[in-house]
Enzyme design. Structure first.
Site, PDB file in Angstrom:
ATOM      1  N   LYS A  14       0.820  -1.216   0.000  1.00  0.00           N
ATOM      2  CA  LYS A  14       0.000   0.000   0.000  1.00  0.00           C
ATOM      3  C   LYS A  14       0.850   1.261   0.000  1.00  0.00           C
ATOM      4  CE  LYS A  14      -2.233  -0.841   3.862  1.00  0.00           C
ATOM      5  NZ  LYS A  14      -1.643  -2.134   4.238  1.00  0.00           N
ATOM      6  N   ARG A  89      -9.478   1.584   8.754  1.00  0.00           N
ATOM      7  CA  ARG A  89      -9.006   0.240   9.106  1.00  0.00           C
ATOM      8  C   ARG A  89     -10.056  -0.567   9.851  1.00  0.00           C
ATOM      9  NH1 ARG A  89      -3.206   1.075   8.890  1.00  0.00           N
ATOM     10  NH2 ARG A  89      -2.012  -0.797   9.305  1.00  0.00           N
ATOM     11  N   ARG A 128      11.398  -5.948   4.977  1.00  0.00           N
ATOM     12  CA  ARG A 128      11.344  -4.535   5.363  1.00  0.00           C
ATOM     13  C   ARG A 128      11.896  -4.347   6.774  1.00  0.00           C
ATOM     14  NH1 ARG A 128       5.631  -1.628   5.173  1.00  0.00           N
ATOM     15  NH2 ARG A 128       5.332  -2.698   7.150  1.00  0.00           N
ATOM     16  N   ARG A 134      11.993  -1.245  10.921  1.00  0.00           N
ATOM     17  CA  ARG A 134      10.725  -0.844  11.537  1.00  0.00           C
ATOM     18  C   ARG A 134      10.440  -1.736  12.719  1.00  0.00           C
ATOM     19  NH1 ARG A 134       5.438   0.514   7.941  1.00  0.00           N
ATOM     20  NH2 ARG A 134       4.374  -0.507   9.675  1.00  0.00           N
ATOM     21  N   ARG A 145      -0.478  -8.189  13.512  1.00  0.00           N
ATOM     22  CA  ARG A 145      -1.021  -7.218  12.537  1.00  0.00           C
ATOM     23  C   ARG A 145      -1.868  -7.920  11.488  1.00  0.00           C
ATOM     24  NH1 ARG A 145       4.277  -4.998  10.806  1.00  0.00           N
ATOM     25  NH2 ARG A 145       3.216  -3.655   9.332  1.00  0.00           N
TER      26      ARG A 145
END
Ligand code: AMP
Length: 188
Positions: A14, A89, A128, A134, A145
């Site tokens: 996204k 969300r 990532r 992160r 998540r």
């Protein structure tokens, strides 16, 4: 005029796609995740309240999130459109957004659903985590998540499909191919 929402599981791409498209359309890319991460980094009041939710992969409560989106969509740079990434969300946020967009007379063009398999999103998120560091791209948080996505966010696919706003893009492909398909479906 470009007013789009990007929907899809974490790791579907996204952020990457929304950022690229926002450059080509010259409209702001509004990522609630980016806004929260910046607030946490600066340790603002919002950041202090949001931090534990980000670290565990839970949704930040709506009372902290809705006002922030209302304020962001009131900034002048949104007059020619916007791309929302990571908001809404859950159904409450989507209902709030519906009402807000009516109030500010900015009808939504469409919702892009980025479809990606679990193996694809898992490997992208782990990658990532390694590259960007992160703090929520660790294995436990990633798992949570994905659960949070399925429980809270996935119902929005039907929410927008019922409103005839949904378009889907196969995001199991290389980034460039996803971007190409995206341009075809959003007809910009
Ligand atoms: P993202 O960058 O979109 O993956 O978001 C990172 C984290 O920020 C999420 O796991 C949530 O903790 C928080 N977050 C981002 N957007 C929202 C939202 N619309 N509602 C609640 N929490 C959010």
């Amino acid at each position: 005029m470009t007013r789009l929402i990007f929907l899809g599981p974490p790791g579907a791409g996204k952020g990457t796609q929304a950022k690229q498209l926002s450059h080509s359309c010259d409209v702001p890319h509004i990522s609630t995740g980016d806004i929260f991460r910046a607030a946490v980094a600066q340790q603002t009041e919002l950041g202090k309240k949001a931090q534990s939710y980000l670290n565990s992969g839970e949704l930040v409560p709506d009372e902290l999130t809705l006002g922030l989106v209302r304020e962001r969509l009131a900034v002048e740079d949104t007059e020619q459109g916007w791309i929302l990434d990571g908001f809404p969300r859950n159904v409450e946020q989507a209902t709030f957004l519906d009402e807000l967009l009516q109030e500010i007379e900015q009808p939504l063009d469409c919702v892009v659903n980025l479809e990606a398999h679990d193996e694809v999103v898992l490997s992208r998120l782990i990658q990532r985590g390694l590259v960007e560091g992160r703090s929520d791209d660790t294995e436990d948080t990633i798992r949570n998540r994905l659960d949070v996505y399925r429980k809270n966010t996935e119902p929005l696919i039907d929410f927008y499909r019922n409103r005839q706003k949904l378009v889907s893009v196969n995001s199991n492909q290389p980034i460039e191919k996803v971007a190409e398909d995206l341009l075809k479906v959003v007809e910009i």
